[in-house]
Write an enzyme that holds these catalytic residues in place. Structure first.
Site, PDB file in Angstrom:
ATOM      1  N   THR A 573      31.799 -44.093 -13.953  1.00 44.34           N
ATOM      2  CA  THR A 573      31.022 -44.606 -15.092  1.00 44.34           C
ATOM      3  C   THR A 573      29.746 -43.815 -15.342  1.00 44.34           C
ATOM      4  OG1 THR A 573      29.907 -46.209 -13.657  1.00 44.34           O
ATOM      5  CG2 THR A 573      31.894 -46.953 -14.789  1.00 44.34           C
ATOM      6  N   ASP A 574      29.281 -43.056 -14.353  1.00 47.62           N
ATOM      7  CA  ASP A 574      28.032 -42.309 -14.549  1.00 47.62           C
ATOM      8  C   ASP A 574      28.146 -41.249 -15.645  1.00 47.62           C
ATOM      9  OD1 ASP A 574      26.137 -43.504 -12.872  1.00 47.62           O
ATOM     10  OD2 ASP A 574      26.967 -42.541 -11.116  1.00 47.62           O
ATOM     11  N   PRO A 575      29.095 -40.318 -15.557  1.00 50.38           N
ATOM     12  CA  PRO A 575      29.170 -39.332 -16.636  1.00 50.38           C
ATOM     13  C   PRO A 575      29.506 -39.967 -17.974  1.00 50.38           C
ATOM     14  CG  PRO A 575      31.093 -39.171 -15.207  1.00 50.38           C
ATOM     15  CD  PRO A 575      30.112 -40.081 -14.522  1.00 50.38           C
ATOM     16  N   GLY A 578      26.393 -41.321 -19.351  1.00 49.82           N
ATOM     17  CA  GLY A 578      25.503 -40.240 -19.765  1.00 49.82           C
ATOM     18  C   GLY A 578      25.868 -39.681 -21.126  1.00 49.82           C
ATOM     19  N   GLU A 605      25.206 -49.402 -17.973  1.00 52.94           N
ATOM     20  CA  GLU A 605      26.371 -48.622 -17.550  1.00 52.94           C
ATOM     21  C   GLU A 605      27.609 -49.501 -17.427  1.00 52.94           C
ATOM     22  OE1 GLU A 605      26.414 -45.500 -14.667  1.00 52.94           O
ATOM     23  OE2 GLU A 605      24.235 -45.509 -14.552  1.00 52.94           O
TER      24      GLU A 605
END
Length: 853
Positions: A573-575, A578, A605
């Site tokens: 989920t981070d990229p 982003g 997020e």
């Protein structure tokens, strides 16, 4: 009615399926008028379901509704001359076109970018395909499964003794849709300052591949080929899903959670002295012994109680949500994430909300159109029986080539989602100033060191940091010093955007919340990327991406058939968040350019990734049905799966989409008798006898090379791909020809290939890294003197007080950290978490010559 960020834009959505419609939906949610041009039979996503009570209806498909809210539908056959005339009239009034035809098909209809660019010079033309418009694989058939395979993400997801596993929910499609959303807005900003439209080439493979957290970096920095090991991070065990009394929980201790936090949580004080709880690498290596302690405790407790108690101890445990739990959750209700719309043919229908919230320009939630619902209205608006006048768009004064040139961003984020957002803004031309404290450097300055050698200033030689921070400038200021906070506030008038990723309480504690900063600069845009958003019961919960993928519901439909829920082998989920954050900032900049108003962006997020589960969410909303984990199979096509090939840990994925492809597959593998087998005569039969099919297919694939089999099947018109390991990704001829990897010459490291952060290519400008990642504090003097006018004496005073500097104050001391940052790669190889260690990796990558050459 509140303002909408993009209400001056008109978009023609000629795409079908998931990626293009999701891009266009995000534009529509932000206020753009989106006209969806569908063929007479409609977007094929209308046929995919889920349907209420499982009764098919072209206007009741849940996935279509999920992807097409706020649009108008025009039914138009662009394969006819009259249809193309109408489309051209629509394009004359449009700012952007989004299409998803196979490369070359639009040109065959006279509708390719080169056919239209003179007639519509301001048009932004966005093309989304599995593998891009150019390169050896451009004509290959693809889907989310093949992109997961070729990106290398699938190779590191799943169990070491089983086949690689694809993340559920068609992730490559949604990644591509987000990248296209960013690409369209970037091209619109470029047009405003430079004039003229352009073509955007979005590759699903490259959009998903940009989520590569450290797989290729581990090889290009250490020569280590990472392998799947229970979908586990090599440096962050445990960050896993565990069963508990009434469900599952993600155990993510965080930076300071061991050993004291776990000892208090488990009410076992002796654990504070247990080496398994003290030493990260020992815990990773002796994980079975650790789980012998942890699992019995978790099985005695409810997940909600565990989550609450762990978060009170500042340990970022995460929930494992499902569509039901998400839609019943009090935090989701408090944030108003799920919305009801009045959907034609269905009445009140619950749909997922937007991936971010904007203070001045709230995003819209609206119904999806019925097929052709707005055809008459749009044709009348065109004045179809009279010659239309071209609508001229107002342009700003020409500036420079990149769309965000002249924009300055203060980047307070760590370690992955926020830096991904700001890295994209940097690549688009913004000047990004990354702010760290000497006592709180970016944690990724400790991950994946070049050649596993921690001599000298090791914090400046980390591959993980390089990937997400290339092109930025580095400023050090310690937030705990009042003078540092004052200096930061003095920087604000020089900033256009501030990005931060703390839990909500942190910025307010230092007087750096949005309300305080907008008093200094009223048109400031500020984005907060947090785990669970700025309000609601979980607002103060800390979170890492490893825990947020399960929290978004994705893990509930990711896993082997009949098995436990699993994470992707990266911080998935981070990229994704982003990229969504970069899109939100671009939308806010577009609005500010028109109105002069800044605004605040709240990006959760958890919420940003929830739409990936659109099919499962709508199935629960319609039918009360929770998703099942089905491994690599498809709810629509059969056969689909991942099959063993010749050699060590080599695999092939394939999808047979219809009877014609099944016939082609059988001919290609030399088994025409399979096509005549009554069991496999149609898709229903192939679904029913999938196990038997898997055995037959595996009997063929075991004798084949995985890459050779891909090319053989693709030549026959079958959707197939090799599952590449990280080294194979780096050497893949298609990715190399398209320039997917940039070679960045990092000081004291040398040249290293780094994946592009944005999976969109632009015909009018090049999105590439303009500089290596900064050394810690490298630009202190340049920024503080250049922007604030500080004297040499003032700079020296700040250095003496360690408010600024270029050497971190590490809590454990440099000597201890030198040992910590060196990875036990040989042990990982023995464990099976690493497939190989290759000391000649630089030569294999072409970074240095072989001896004797």
């Amino acid at each position: 009615m509140p303002d909408l960020a993009l209400d001056d834009l008109r978009v023609i959505d000629l795409s079908q399926g998931i990626a293009g419609p999701y891009c266009a939906k995000l534009l529509a949610d932000c206020g753009a008028e989106v006209i969806k041009v569908e063929p007479p039979q409609g977007d094929y996503a209308r046929t995919l379901g889920p349907f209420p009570d499982d009764v098919p209806h072209h206007d009741k498909g849940g996935l279509f509704i999920h992807l097409n809210g706020n649009k108008k539908s025009v039914s138009l056959d662009i394969e006819t001359e009259s249809g193309r005339i109408v489309l051209r009239k629509l394009l004359a009034r449009a700012d952007a076109l989004v299409e998803s035809q196979a490369p070359g098909l639009m040109a065959l209809l006279g509708l390719g970018y080169d056919d239209l660019k003179e007639e519509f010079p301001d048009l932004v033309y966005c093309s989304i395909t599995p593998f891009g418009q150019t390169g050896p694989y451009s004509g290959y058939r693809g889907n989310s499964l093949t992109c997961m395979a070729l990106s290398g993400l699938m190779y590191v997801t799943g169990d070491p003794d089983r086949e690689p596993l694809c993340t559920g929910g068609e992730p490559a499609e949604y990644f591509a849709g987000l990248n296209a959303f960013v690409g369209v807005l970037a091209a619109v900003e470029h047009r405003a300052s430079n004039g003229g439209g352009q073509q955007i080439d979005v590759s699903m493979l490259e959009a998903l591949g940009a989520a590569d957290e450290y797989n290729t970096t581990l090889y290009s920095f250490m020569g280590a080929i990472r392998k799947r090991f229970y979908s586990r991070h090599l440096f962050a065990y445990p960050a896993d899903i565990f069963p508990c009394k009434d469900g599952h929980i993600v155990v993510v201790p965080g930076a300071t959670g061991f050993p004291l936090g776990m000892a208090v949580l488990m009410e076992q004080p002796e654990l504070e002295q247990n080496p398994l709880f003290i030493n990260l690498w020992m815990r990773s290596i002796q994980w079975q012994k650790f789980e012998e302690i942890l699992r019995p405790y978790l099985l005695e407790h409810d997940w909600r109680d565990l989550l609450t108690r762990a978060q009170e101890l500042r340990m970022p445990f995460g929930p494992v949500m499902s569509p039901r739990l998400l839609q019943e959750d009090e935090h989701m209700k408090a944030r108003g994430f799920f919305q009801e719309v009045e959907q034609p043919e269905l009445g009140r229908t619950q749909v997922a909300g937007a991936p971010f919230k904007m203070s001045e320009t709230p995003l819209r939630t609206g119904p999806a159109p019925t097929l052709g619902e707005h055809t008459h209205e749009v044709l009348l608006d065109l004045g179809y029986d009279s010659e239309e006048a071209r609508i001229l768009r107002e342009r700003g004064a020409p500036m420079t080539d990149l769309p965000l040139s002249g924009i300055r961003v203060l980047d307070l984020t760590q370690p992955y989602a926020g830096p991904t957002c700001t890295r994209i803004l940097s690549d688009l031309g913004a000047e990004v100033i990354k702010l760290e404290g000497l006592k709180r450097t970016d944690i990724t300055r400790l991950l994946v060191i070049a050649d596993n050698d921690s001599h000298d200033d090791f914090w400046n030689r980390m591959g993980y940091f390089l990937y997400r921070n290339a092109g930025k400038k580095s400023l050090t200021l310690d937030f705990n010093e009042p003078d540092a906070v004052e200096l930061l506030k003095r920087l604000i008038p020089h900033m256009d955007v501030v990005a931060e990723s703390f839990t909500p309480r942190v910025m307010a504690q230092h007087g750096l919340d949005y309300e305080s900063l907008r008093k200094i600069k009223p048109d400031l845009i500020m984005i907060a990327l947090s785990g669970y958003g700025q309000n609601g019961p979980w607002r103060d919960y800390s979170a890492y991406g490893m825990g947020l993928e399960p929290a978004s519901g994705i893990s509930s439909f990711t896993g082997y058939r009949g098995g436990e829920p699993l994470r992707t082998g990266i911080s998935f989920t981070d990229p994704y968040s982003g990229i969504a954050g970069a899109g939100a900032v671009l939308a806010a900049l577009h609005y500010r350019r028109r109105t002069g108003k800044g605004q605040y962006i709240d990006l959760s997020e958890q919420e940003a990734a929830i739409p990936i589960g659109g099919y499962a969410l709508m199935d629960y909303a319609f039918n009360g049905r929770e998703p099942e984990r089905i491994g690599n199979r498809s709810p629509w096509f059969a056969p689909q799966g991942c099959y063993p090939c010749r050699g060590e840990d080599n695999w092939l994925v394939l999808t047979v989409r219809d009877d014609a492809e099944w016939q082609a597959f059988c001919e290609a593998v030399g088994q025409p008798n399979w096509a005549g087998d009554e069991r496999f005569a149609d898709v229903l039969g192939r679904h029913r006898h999938h196990d038997e099919l898997d055995e037959l297919i595996a009997s063929w694939t075991r004798e084949q090379g995985h890459i050779e089999a891909m090319h053989l099947l693709q030549a026959a018109g079958v959707t197939a791909a090799a599952v590449l390991n990280p080294k194979e990704v780096l050497l893949d001829p298609h990715l190399r020809e398209r320039g997917y990897f940039e070679t960045i010459d990092q000081p004291d490291v040398g040249p290293r290939p780094v994946p592009r952060q944005l999976g969109a290519r632009f015909s009018a400008f090049d999105v590439s890294t303009r500089a290596p990642a900064p050394k810690l504090g490298e630009h202190n003097k340049e920024i503080l003197q250049g922007l604030l006018g500080l004297s040499d004496e003032e700079i020296s005073g700040l250095q003496e007080r360690k408010i600024i500097g270029d050497r971190p104050e590490l809590a454990a001391g440099e000597d201890v950290m030198r040992m910590f940052v060196q990875w036990p790669t040989t042990t990982f190889l023995q464990m099976g978490a690493v497939a190989a260690l290759e000391p000649d990796y630089k030569q294999q990558l072409g970074l240095e010559q072989k001896a004797g050459e």
